[in-house]
Design a protein around this motif. Structure first.
Motif, PDB file in Angstrom:
ATOM      1  N   GLY A   1      87.168 -12.857 -57.298  1.00 50.58           N
ATOM      2  CA  GLY A   1      87.174 -12.364 -56.189  1.00 50.58           C
ATOM      3  C   GLY A   1      85.866 -11.267 -56.471  1.00 50.58           C
ATOM      4  O   GLY A   1      85.127 -11.174 -55.891  1.00 50.58           O
ATOM      5  N   ALA A   2      86.339 -10.341 -56.808  1.00 50.44           N
ATOM      6  CA  ALA A   2      85.307  -9.430 -57.345  1.00 50.44           C
ATOM      7  C   ALA A   2      84.326  -9.649 -58.301  1.00 50.44           C
ATOM      8  O   ALA A   2      82.834  -9.195 -58.336  1.00 50.44           O
ATOM      9  CB  ALA A   2      86.694  -8.126 -58.173  1.00 50.44           C
ATOM     10  N   GLU A   3      84.847 -11.025 -59.381  1.00 46.84           N
ATOM     11  CA  GLU A   3      83.832 -11.031 -60.466  1.00 46.84           C
ATOM     12  C   GLU A   3      82.378 -11.761 -59.857  1.00 46.84           C
ATOM     13  O   GLU A   3      81.041 -11.324 -60.187  1.00 46.84           O
ATOM     14  CB  GLU A   3      84.529 -11.709 -61.259  1.00 46.84           C
ATOM     15  CG  GLU A   3      83.738 -12.313 -63.065  1.00 46.84           C
ATOM     16  CD  GLU A   3      84.642 -13.650 -63.402  1.00 46.84           C
ATOM     17  OE1 GLU A   3      84.073 -14.349 -63.944  1.00 46.84           O
ATOM     18  OE2 GLU A   3      85.627 -12.419 -64.088  1.00 46.84           O
TER      19      GLU A   3
ATOM     20  N   ASP B   1      81.322 -10.196 -49.614  1.00 44.97           N
ATOM     21  CA  ASP B   1      81.286 -11.442 -48.259  1.00 44.97           C
ATOM     22  C   ASP B   1      81.972 -11.803 -47.185  1.00 44.97           C
ATOM     23  O   ASP B   1      83.170 -11.141 -47.612  1.00 44.97           O
ATOM     24  CB  ASP B   1      80.382 -12.787 -48.820  1.00 44.97           C
ATOM     25  CG  ASP B   1      80.197 -14.046 -47.855  1.00 44.97           C
ATOM     26  OD1 ASP B   1      79.788 -13.790 -47.171  1.00 44.97           O
ATOM     27  OD2 ASP B   1      81.212 -14.698 -47.756  1.00 44.97           O
ATOM     28  N   ASP B   2      81.577 -11.647 -46.231  1.00 44.72           N
ATOM     29  CA  ASP B   2      82.575 -11.846 -44.974  1.00 44.72           C
ATOM     30  C   ASP B   2      83.808 -11.959 -45.090  1.00 44.72           C
ATOM     31  O   ASP B   2      84.837 -12.654 -44.737  1.00 44.72           O
ATOM     32  CB  ASP B   2      82.226 -11.737 -43.532  1.00 44.72           C
ATOM     33  CG  ASP B   2      81.627 -10.265 -42.977  1.00 44.72           C
ATOM     34  OD1 ASP B   2      82.258  -9.318 -44.117  1.00 44.72           O
ATOM     35  OD2 ASP B   2      80.909 -10.498 -41.739  1.00 44.72           O
ATOM     36  N   ALA B   3      83.243 -13.758 -45.111  1.00 46.13           N
ATOM     37  CA  ALA B   3      83.968 -15.672 -45.315  1.00 46.13           C
ATOM     38  C   ALA B   3      84.879 -15.412 -46.276  1.00 46.13           C
ATOM     39  O   ALA B   3      85.875 -15.599 -46.716  1.00 46.13           O
ATOM     40  CB  ALA B   3      83.297 -16.235 -46.119  1.00 46.13           C
ATOM     41  N   GLY B   4      84.293 -14.315 -48.156  1.00 45.57           N
ATOM     42  CA  GLY B   4      84.916 -13.893 -49.086  1.00 45.57           C
ATOM     43  C   GLY B   4      85.824 -13.123 -48.901  1.00 45.57           C
ATOM     44  O   GLY B   4      87.280 -12.940 -49.247  1.00 45.57           O
ATOM     45  N   PHE B   5      86.101 -11.375 -48.627  1.00 42.21           N
ATOM     46  CA  PHE B   5      86.533 -10.951 -47.719  1.00 42.21           C
ATOM     47  C   PHE B   5      87.781 -11.613 -47.135  1.00 42.21           C
ATOM     48  O   PHE B   5      89.153 -11.225 -47.546  1.00 42.21           O
ATOM     49  CB  PHE B   5      85.694  -9.747 -46.763  1.00 42.21           C
ATOM     50  CG  PHE B   5      87.060  -8.587 -47.128  1.00 42.21           C
ATOM     51  CD1 PHE B   5      86.287  -7.549 -47.430  1.00 42.21           C
ATOM     52  CD2 PHE B   5      87.514  -8.624 -45.940  1.00 42.21           C
ATOM     53  CE1 PHE B   5      87.286  -6.262 -47.523  1.00 42.21           C
ATOM     54  CE2 PHE B   5      88.117  -7.156 -45.872  1.00 42.21           C
ATOM     55  CZ  PHE B   5      87.483  -5.976 -46.510  1.00 42.21           C
ATOM     56  N   SER B   6      87.641 -12.742 -45.978  1.00 44.93           N
ATOM     57  CA  SER B   6      88.418 -12.849 -44.907  1.00 44.93           C
ATOM     58  C   SER B   6      89.272 -13.697 -45.078  1.00 44.93           C
ATOM     59  O   SER B   6      90.861 -14.160 -45.228  1.00 44.93           O
ATOM     60  CB  SER B   6      88.012 -13.702 -43.888  1.00 44.93           C
ATOM     61  OG  SER B   6      86.739 -12.448 -42.689  1.00 44.93           O
ATOM     62  N   ALA B   7      89.359 -14.493 -46.500  1.00 39.96           N
ATOM     63  CA  ALA B   7      89.560 -15.711 -47.488  1.00 39.96           C
ATOM     64  C   ALA B   7      90.699 -14.874 -47.971  1.00 39.96           C
ATOM     65  O   ALA B   7      92.055 -15.565 -48.746  1.00 39.96           O
ATOM     66  CB  ALA B   7      88.709 -16.368 -48.178  1.00 39.96           C
TER      67      ALA B   7
ATOM     68  N   TYR C   1      92.665  -0.895 -40.515  1.00 45.24           N
ATOM     69  CA  TYR C   1      91.951  -0.448 -40.692  1.00 45.24           C
ATOM     70  C   TYR C   1      91.358  -0.544 -39.652  1.00 45.24           C
ATOM     71  O   TYR C   1      89.747  -1.224 -39.709  1.00 45.24           O
ATOM     72  CB  TYR C   1      91.315  -1.374 -41.854  1.00 45.24           C
ATOM     73  CG  TYR C   1      92.269  -0.561 -43.366  1.00 45.24           C
ATOM     74  CD1 TYR C   1      92.226   0.794 -43.716  1.00 45.24           C
ATOM     75  CD2 TYR C   1      93.385  -1.886 -43.726  1.00 45.24           C
ATOM     76  CE1 TYR C   1      93.700   1.655 -44.939  1.00 45.24           C
ATOM     77  CE2 TYR C   1      94.181  -1.290 -44.551  1.00 45.24           C
ATOM     78  CZ  TYR C   1      94.279  -0.122 -45.472  1.00 45.24           C
ATOM     79  OH  TYR C   1      95.403   0.702 -46.061  1.00 45.24           O
ATOM     80  N   GLN C   2      91.441  -1.791 -38.547  1.00 43.76           N
ATOM     81  CA  GLN C   2      90.315  -2.140 -37.595  1.00 43.76           C
ATOM     82  C   GLN C   2      89.369  -3.027 -37.764  1.00 43.76           C
ATOM     83  O   GLN C   2      87.912  -2.013 -37.532  1.00 43.76           O
ATOM     84  CB  GLN C   2      89.597  -1.640 -36.719  1.00 43.76           C
ATOM     85  CG  GLN C   2      90.929  -0.205 -35.521  1.00 43.76           C
ATOM     86  CD  GLN C   2      92.490   0.501 -36.226  1.00 43.76           C
ATOM     87  OE1 GLN C   2      91.791   1.679 -38.000  1.00 43.76           O
ATOM     88  NE2 GLN C   2      93.264   0.589 -36.504  1.00 43.76           N
ATOM     89  N   HIS C   3      89.069  -4.179 -39.255  1.00 47.13           N
ATOM     90  CA  HIS C   3      88.584  -4.892 -38.954  1.00 47.13           C
ATOM     91  C   HIS C   3      87.153  -4.574 -39.758  1.00 47.13           C
ATOM     92  O   HIS C   3      85.815  -5.233 -40.069  1.00 47.13           O
ATOM     93  CB  HIS C   3      88.090  -5.715 -37.691  1.00 47.13           C
ATOM     94  CG  HIS C   3      88.936  -5.883 -36.394  1.00 47.13           C
ATOM     95  ND1 HIS C   3      89.061  -7.772 -37.184  1.00 47.13           N
ATOM     96  CD2 HIS C   3      89.576  -5.838 -35.478  1.00 47.13           C
ATOM     97  CE1 HIS C   3      90.096  -8.025 -35.943  1.00 47.13           C
ATOM     98  NE2 HIS C   3      90.620  -6.755 -35.492  1.00 47.13           N
ATOM     99  N   ARG C   4      87.999  -3.016 -40.397  1.00 52.53           N
ATOM    100  CA  ARG C   4      86.378  -2.635 -41.772  1.00 52.53           C
ATOM    101  C   ARG C   4      85.701  -3.558 -42.842  1.00 52.53           C
ATOM    102  O   ARG C   4      87.803  -4.178 -42.917  1.00 52.53           O
ATOM    103  CB  ARG C   4      86.990  -1.105 -42.166  1.00 52.53           C
ATOM    104  CG  ARG C   4      87.258  -0.076 -40.688  1.00 52.53           C
ATOM    105  CD  ARG C   4      87.529   1.309 -41.229  1.00 52.53           C
ATOM    106  NE  ARG C   4      87.141   0.910 -42.568  1.00 52.53           N
ATOM    107  CZ  ARG C   4      87.641   2.454 -43.355  1.00 52.53           C
ATOM    108  NH1 ARG C   4      88.874   2.890 -42.877  1.00 52.53           N
ATOM    109  NH2 ARG C   4      87.907   2.733 -44.907  1.00 52.53           N
TER     110      ARG C   4
END
Length: 163
Positions: free
Chosen positions: A87-89, A95-101, A116-119
């Motif tokens: 994910g980092a590489e 990206d929001d989708a990658g973060f959520s995934a 973290y209130q959706h940060r």
């Protein structure tokens, strides 16, 4: 083979057959949609989790059980570390989708959003998924657990030999 072993084996065979049949049906329809594939994988994953839970629940807490638990923790540690690295590489964590995934993969969406209130910042993500010793899905929790299991096993082994 004892009855319990046959029950588990039959459950594995049925799950595999059901997965194969449903996957083939989706493939025969032509274009396979990602959401259909994800639904099939999720259903199969639920069956596998149920099998694992039932099996582990019925085991005595001996050296075999500890070895199985350590193996599961090592697999989790390896898989999650590789996922974070990838994910980092690839920049997916930006990206929001990658973060959520990634949060979904670590089964930590609710905890992250509560804390973290959706940060969508990388520092809180890494805090929760790598360092947090209270989150049973974090790399830190897994390594602490492996360390504790190893220590407990060594102490029990030394005690047996001292008798």
């Amino acid at each position: 083979m004892c009855i319990r072993d046959r029950e588990y084996w039959n459950l594995i065979v049925r799950t595999e057959a059901r997965f194969g049949k449903q996957a083939q049906a989706l493939a025969d329809e032509g274009e396979l949609a990602a959401d259909q594939a994800l639904e099939l994988l999720a259903a199969t994953g639920e069956a596998l989790v149920a099998m694992t839970g039932a099996q582990i629940d019925r085991m005595t807490r001996d050296d075999g059980w500890r070895l199985l638990s350590v193996g599961r923790q090592l697999e989790r540690l390896n898989f999650h570390a590789m996922a974070l690295d990838l994910g980092a590489e690839t920049g997916a964590l930006e990206d929001d989708a990658g973060f959520s995934a990634m949060l979904t993969l670590f089964d930590s969406i609710i905890t992250f959003n509560d804390r973290y209130q959706h940060r969508r910042d990388l520092a809180p993500l890494l805090d929760l998924l790598v360092l947090d010793s209270e989150n049973p899905r974090s790399l830190g929790w897994v390594t602490d657990t492996l360390r504790a299991v190893s220590y407990t096993h060594l102490r029990a082994h030394e005690t047996r030999h001292d008798l």
